[in-house]
Design a protein around this motif. Structure first.
Motif, mmCIF file in Angstrom:
data_model
loop_
_atom_site.group_PDB
_atom_site.id
_atom_site.type_symbol
_atom_site.label_atom_id
_atom_site.label_comp_id
_atom_site.label_asym_id
_atom_site.label_seq_id
_atom_site.Cartn_x
_atom_site.Cartn_y
_atom_site.Cartn_z
ATOM 1 N N VAL A 133 0.848 -1.198 0.000
ATOM 2 C CA VAL A 133 0.000 0.000 0.000
ATOM 3 C C VAL A 133 0.878 1.241 0.000
ATOM 4 N N LEU A 134 1.900 1.246 0.857
ATOM 5 C CA LEU A 134 2.813 2.392 0.920
ATOM 6 C C LEU A 134 3.500 2.612 -0.426
ATOM 7 N N GLY A 135 3.993 1.537 -1.040
ATOM 8 C CA GLY A 135 4.635 1.654 -2.343
ATOM 9 C C GLY A 135 3.693 2.215 -3.391
ATOM 10 N N GLY A 136 2.442 1.763 -3.364
ATOM 11 C CA GLY A 136 1.446 2.282 -4.306
ATOM 12 C C GLY A 136 1.202 3.765 -4.117
ATOM 13 N N HIS A 137 1.103 4.194 -2.839
ATOM 14 C CA HIS A 137 0.880 5.617 -2.572
ATOM 15 C C HIS A 137 2.103 6.454 -2.946
ATOM 16 N N LEU A 138 3.301 5.941 -2.653
ATOM 17 C CA LEU A 138 4.516 6.677 -3.026
ATOM 18 C C LEU A 138 4.644 6.793 -4.541
ATOM 19 N N ASP A 139 4.316 5.716 -5.251
ATOM 20 C CA ASP A 139 4.350 5.738 -6.717
ATOM 21 C C ASP A 139 3.373 6.784 -7.250
ATOM 22 N N ALA A 140 2.172 6.801 -6.693
ATOM 23 C CA ALA A 140 1.175 7.781 -7.136
ATOM 24 C C ALA A 140 1.633 9.206 -6.840
ATOM 25 N N MET A 141 2.240 9.419 -5.681
ATOM 26 C CA MET A 141 2.706 10.770 -5.334
ATOM 27 C C MET A 141 3.832 11.223 -6.259
ATOM 28 N N THR A 142 4.757 10.316 -6.586
ATOM 29 C CA THR A 142 5.848 10.715 -7.479
ATOM 30 C C THR A 142 5.324 10.984 -8.886
ATOM 31 N N ASP A 143 4.339 10.195 -9.328
ATOM 32 C CA ASP A 143 3.723 10.459 -10.638
ATOM 33 C C ASP A 143 3.098 11.849 -10.654
ATOM 34 N N LYS A 144 2.368 12.169 -9.606
ATOM 35 C CA LYS A 144 1.685 13.463 -9.543
ATOM 36 C C LYS A 144 2.694 14.609 -9.473
ATOM 37 N N ALA A 145 3.779 14.423 -8.720
ATOM 38 C CA ALA A 145 4.816 15.456 -8.640
ATOM 39 C C ALA A 145 5.468 15.666 -10.009
ATOM 40 N N PHE A 146 5.718 14.573 -10.723
ATOM 41 C CA PHE A 146 6.324 14.689 -12.051
ATOM 42 C C PHE A 146 5.370 15.405 -13.014
ATOM 43 N N VAL A 147 4.122 14.985 -13.025
ATOM 44 C CA VAL A 147 3.116 15.619 -13.895
ATOM 45 C C VAL A 147 3.029 17.111 -13.592
ATOM 46 N N LEU A 148 2.988 17.465 -12.316
ATOM 47 C CA LEU A 148 2.906 18.868 -11.927
ATOM 48 C C LEU A 148 4.133 19.646 -12.390
ATOM 49 N N SER A 149 5.328 19.079 -12.221
ATOM 50 C CA SER A 149 6.543 19.796 -12.636
ATOM 51 C C SER A 149 6.593 19.987 -14.152
ATOM 52 N N VAL A 150 6.146 18.983 -14.899
ATOM 53 C CA VAL A 150 6.129 19.106 -16.362
ATOM 54 C C VAL A 150 5.124 20.174 -16.782
ATOM 55 N N LEU A 151 3.928 20.127 -16.207
ATOM 56 C CA LEU A 151 2.904 21.099 -16.602
ATOM 57 C C LEU A 151 3.288 22.519 -16.191
ATOM 58 N N ILE A 152 3.897 22.686 -15.032
ATOM 59 C CA ILE A 152 4.360 24.025 -14.634
ATOM 60 C C ILE A 152 5.400 24.520 -15.635
ATOM 61 N N THR A 153 6.300 23.641 -16.034
ATOM 62 C CA THR A 153 7.317 24.013 -17.027
ATOM 63 C C THR A 153 6.664 24.436 -18.341
ATOM 64 N N PHE A 154 5.686 23.665 -18.796
ATOM 65 C CA PHE A 154 5.003 23.998 -20.049
ATOM 66 C C PHE A 154 4.259 25.328 -19.945
ATOM 67 N N VAL A 155 3.648 25.599 -18.802
ATOM 68 C CA VAL A 155 2.923 26.862 -18.618
ATOM 69 C C VAL A 155 3.909 28.031 -18.593
ATOM 70 N N VAL A 156 4.984 27.895 -17.826
ATOM 71 C CA VAL A 156 5.981 28.970 -17.728
ATOM 72 C C VAL A 156 6.616 29.254 -19.088
ATOM 73 N N ASN A 157 6.808 28.209 -19.883
ATOM 74 C CA ASN A 157 7.412 28.376 -21.208
ATOM 75 C C ASN A 157 6.390 28.685 -22.299
ATOM 76 N N TRP A 158 5.177 28.966 -21.913
ATOM 77 C CA TRP A 158 4.107 29.327 -22.836
ATOM 78 C C TRP A 158 3.782 28.221 -23.845
ATOM 79 N N GLN A 159 4.005 26.967 -23.477
ATOM 80 C CA GLN A 159 3.677 25.853 -24.364
ATOM 81 C C GLN A 159 2.258 25.359 -24.143
ATOM 82 N N VAL A 160 1.765 25.542 -22.931
ATOM 83 C CA VAL A 160 0.414 25.114 -22.571
ATOM 84 C C VAL A 160 -0.206 26.249 -21.754
ATOM 85 N N PRO A 161 -1.403 26.709 -22.135
ATOM 86 C CA PRO A 161 -2.068 27.739 -21.328
ATOM 87 C C PRO A 161 -2.420 27.198 -19.936
#
Length: 161
Positions: A37-65
């Motif tokens: 269960v812990l591994g599943g939650h940690l995996d989900a949290m790292t996925d969400k952190a990665f998705v957030l960092s990519v989307l923030i990068t795309f927004v800051v670079n004007w690639q995605v509104p």
């Protein structure tokens, strides 16, 4: 996450590595009987952190509104709200009964494909917009699915009147 500070030519390979890692880690854990269960939650949290960092990068670079990034984060926003509520209400058990769901996994897969296209072929607008639409729809469906699953688990664990 280091994604925002990576040179542009490294972003595609990092997205590809993250996608392969996300696919492989769960398969390996289940195959060798070390999933938890812990591994599943940690995996989900790292996925969400990665998705957030990519989307923030795309927004800051004007690639995605920003509004598109917010739509792509619908699932993650709902899950974060569920976690916050479960902790504040001391109903963590209801959250623990929320395993990864098909819609959530499809959303993650669609987002990784969208990220790959955005990093390798950002000018392929028909493909980019199609993948955005697919990812956004899946994210919204996953958000409703997780909310419904939590509400169901929450009410099932409530003591009777």
């Amino acid at each position: 996450m280091a994604f925002p500070i990576l040179p542009g030519h490294w972003r595609g390979p990092v997205v590809l590595a993250a996608a392969m890692s996300d696919l492989g880690d769960g398969l390996i854990a289940r195959r060798f009987g070390v999933a938890s269960v812990l591994g599943g939650h940690l995996d989900a949290m790292t996925d969400k952190a990665f998705v957030l960092s990519v989307l923030i990068t795309f927004v800051v670079n004007w690639q995605v509104p920003a509004w598109q990034a917010a739509l792509l984060l619908a699932r993650d926003g709902v899950v974060a709200a569920i976690v916050a509520y479960a902790v504040m209400a001391r109903r963590w058990i209801a959250f623990r009964k929320m395993p990864a769901r098909r819609w959530g996994k499809l959303t993650t897969a669609a987002l990784f494909v969208f990220f790959l296209v955005m990093t390798f072929w950002p000018n392929a607008m028909v493909v980019v917009l199609s993948l955005f639409g697919i990812s956004a729809v899946l994210s919204v469906i996953a958000a409703f699915d997780y909310a419904f699953q939590f509400i169901t688990a929450y009410h099932a664990d409530r003591p009777g009147p």
